[in-house]
Design an enzyme around this catalytic site. Structure first.
Site, PDB file in Angstrom:
ATOM      1  CG  MET B   1      -1.742  -1.235   1.391  1.00 45.07           C
ATOM      2  SD  MET B   1      -2.941  -1.436   0.061  1.00 45.07           S
ATOM      3  CE  MET B   1      -4.274  -0.405   0.694  1.00 45.07           C
ATOM      4  CB  CYS B   2       1.659   3.608  -2.283  1.00 46.87           C
ATOM      5  SG  CYS B   2       2.454   2.106  -2.912  1.00 46.87           S
ATOM      6  NE  ARG B   3      -1.867   5.903   2.038  1.00 45.89           N
ATOM      7  CZ  ARG B   3      -3.176   5.677   2.306  1.00 45.89           C
ATOM      8  NH1 ARG B   3      -3.845   6.475   3.120  1.00 45.89           N
ATOM      9  NH2 ARG B   3      -3.803   4.676   1.747  1.00 45.89           N
ATOM     10  CB  ILE B  86       5.300   8.117  -0.180  1.00 41.61           C
ATOM     11  CG1 ILE B  86       3.878   8.163   0.377  1.00 41.61           C
ATOM     12  CG2 ILE B  86       5.930   9.511  -0.180  1.00 41.61           C
ATOM     13  CD1 ILE B  86       3.786   8.654   1.810  1.00 41.61           C
ATOM     14  CG  ASN B 112      -2.728   2.854  -2.062  1.00 38.34           C
ATOM     15  OD1 ASN B 112      -2.052   1.901  -1.714  1.00 38.34           O
ATOM     16  ND2 ASN B 112      -3.680   3.397  -1.302  1.00 38.34           N
TER      17      ASN B 112
END
Lengths: 254, 254, 254, 254
Positions: B1-3, B86, B112
């Protein structure tokens, strides 16, 4: 604030401590339990004694949890004596030169804590360094400086005395600088035979430090690697812990 | 998972979103509020439109919080349209080639989520890629593949149709693979003029997605950058959000 | 020994100088024509003036020829004033902190050459630094030190005087150290408006330095970017070259 | 084009080959003698057999000449069997995942050369890969693909046969693609016991390959590490060289 571990005993693969335990050093790099900041992702280092009189050193700027090289080295190298460190910068750059452990000759050194308002004291403390070490500084951390100060205070002749003198000097310097911030230092030092670990602060909050003593090894850690009750003993504040080559532990007040 | 975040509007310095807010993207890299994993430290990327028809791109493997170059670029470059991301790896390596956003021609894409059991589907999905994109793959992420699949499904002619077809194809492939893991995709796409953002999952737990619409800009984010009440609207599940060059937002069911 | 270029004039994309010419800076990173060492692969840097009073800065440890980010930045950012540098280490570590240009406030500085037996003089020369700059040192190069010495010698008030005083001080220090190695310094300095470039050595072999003056720009380079006859003028030894904001060049003996 | 060496024999420190000789691998990274490009600065790798059945692996994107970690590892680790490689990219990105040697299980593989117009053949050749290897691809090089193709062609059962079949398949594919560029492959492969090295090209210009056989070791290299006359034998074109665990060398026509 950082996290670290110092192992001496029967040769093992460092992954047994860096990756395998529930609260391994890699796990702490992502989420440490007892540190002021939970993430320690500003680089790491592994220093080990093996085939040579001087230690091998692998330091990198990536977080320990994601570095594929660290995973392979920790799996592949067997050592009876190693230091591992994960870094949470207190302001200085993320670079290999600022990662611990530091090495000089046969010595390894690593540190958790910081010199309060270091920028006020850097010039004064660096002036104490012997010429060869002054010229050898590669990074910009207070930790590298503390390591080199140990040599000024006679590390080669009397490590315990050098540790005490260095802590005193930096504490005195911090006070003289007018800083209201503490000097905190939980550090490990070795010549490849004897480990010295200190837990010290000029205020009432020294960083945590624990040790585990077994027949086969001694392990000194910023925080326990697992939750086994009774396995981990806390090092008291203002104490130095010494492990001799037979891995017996003794503690002394600083 | 990312942002991630996608900005379009009056030209600003990306630091206003990446570093300044309480819950800036850099803050989220160290401790995100709404992600499954709180640390997003496996690299980052910034893609922006400026002097050229195609976007500039800066991707690096360090955590966003510690990269001095990102700090300078986000301070120095003014842009009316940029994507920042990110990364928290779901298993693939930490490399620049695996960092988002991805770019091809004038397009930017970031993601994401993940394709459940991607390794079971990689061959089948890659087989769909046009020759030039097949040969152009640099990394090993499902995200890069999703981006290139959009071209197979007609991105250049009809972006909305391509998005729908790609999500359907991957969802179908995931089901056909026998995987019990979901395909989750909260993604943003742009040609430098229009933004497309989707919130989608094959299960009931799509990653979070919010937007903020003001007279001067539109901002789409994985999670709100501050706690201002009423400022942030949640994108419903199975929805695509479109911002036209005038920064008006409309949403459609997928 | 390193290679660098300083551009001021009509806004251009840095790639026009870093990547496009036959003997571009990237080409020189792989194979320079006039340097003592042909490969300049120990990192690079790009500093540019644009939307802010202070320059943007991108420095990285990879060779310039292979860094995908540099390629995108040099393609995407338009600037009327920038410095670019490729590094061939004379002994210090390959780290971002040791890459040029260095920046402080609105100033940029970059250097080719070295202080002979720097390790003998580092302590003495660092002692001259003002407190704030002493504490600010991030790397371990003589180049960063020379930059900060300029401030000690009054850079903010009189750049030319500061340049002369710094060169004299380091030359004197080198002689006093007993070193038989020369102090060589081909360097560029700017406040974002005026460029100062010096070609200096305590022996008869200062590194090469050239300039090109056209109606639209001034370009100062370690070595010509192409083989156009009559386009490039060599800066004499012991000379400082000054370009005012109108890009007129004048030279003075040091 | 790249440079590499394969050592098997009495345990030594890799620095004896990577750093010490006049034309060591590190020296070749800055200036190789016999390669088409003289600089091999796009990353490097060291794979070694030691305490485990599977090799240790250290790969990094910096040039070999400047990596402080490589210097320490090559000094510290003693091994009787290791591969070292320095990379000169033929177009793909500088990333750890694109660096050699590649490893899978107990195998190591490294390569110098390239598949002509690889982008025309990548899809066709990747389609041959077994599922687990298809999903495992991390980089984008033809070299990683060649390694995995060996498994498709029965590496585990008959390495020599797998090598021949793989070379034939790629040569056939190159011809079928319509490419006028050759397929060149000077490569080394080992299971930790037996080394296989091939020198092959579809045109008349296979990359150079040499070996040295002594009582204590066998060494296979892209180019000689020193100028000792009579020490180095050139591997003929279209030849496979095999070293058994007793370090006896035999060669066979491919």
């Amino acid at each position: 604030m950082c996290r670290w571990l110092a192992y001496s005993g029967s040769p093992i693969f460092p992954e047994d401590l860096i990756f395998t335990p529930d609260n391994s050093l890699a796990a702490q790099s992502l989420h440490s339990c007892k540190a002021k900041v939970s993430v320690n992702g500003d680089g790491f280092g592994l220093g080990w004694y093996g085939e040579r009189d001087v230690p091998g050193l692998y330091r990198e700027v990536l977080p320990a949890w994601s570095d594929c090289n660290l995973r392979s080295l920790a799996f592949s190298i067997r050592s009876g004596h190693f230091f591992a460190h994960i870094r949470a910068s207190t302001g200085t750059a993320t670079s290999r030169q600022n990662c611990h452990p530091f090495t000089y000759g046969r010595w390894l050194f690593m540190h958790n804590g910081q010199i309060g308002d270091y920028e006020l004291q850097r010039r004064r403390l660096e002036a104490l360094l012997p010429d060869d070490l002054y010229a050898r500084r590669e990074g910009s951390t207070d930790s590298e400086l503390i390591f080199y100060l140990l040599f000024h205070f006679g590390l080669e002749e009397n490590p315990l005395k050098a540790l005490r003198a260095t802590l005193e000097e930096v504490a005195r310097s911090t006070e003289a600088s007018g800083s209201r911030k503490p000097f905190r230092c939980t550090a490990a030092l070795t010549d490849g035979r004897t480990n010295y670990a200190v837990r010290f602060s000029t205020d009432a909050h020294p960083p945590s430090l624990f040790w585990q003593e077994r027949s086969e090894h001694t392990l000194i850690v910023s925080e326990p690697l697992d939750t086994a009750v009774g396995e981990w003993q806390q090092v008291p504040a203002s104490t130095v812990l010494v492990t001799d080559p037979g891995n017996k532990v003794r503690t002394e007040a600083l």
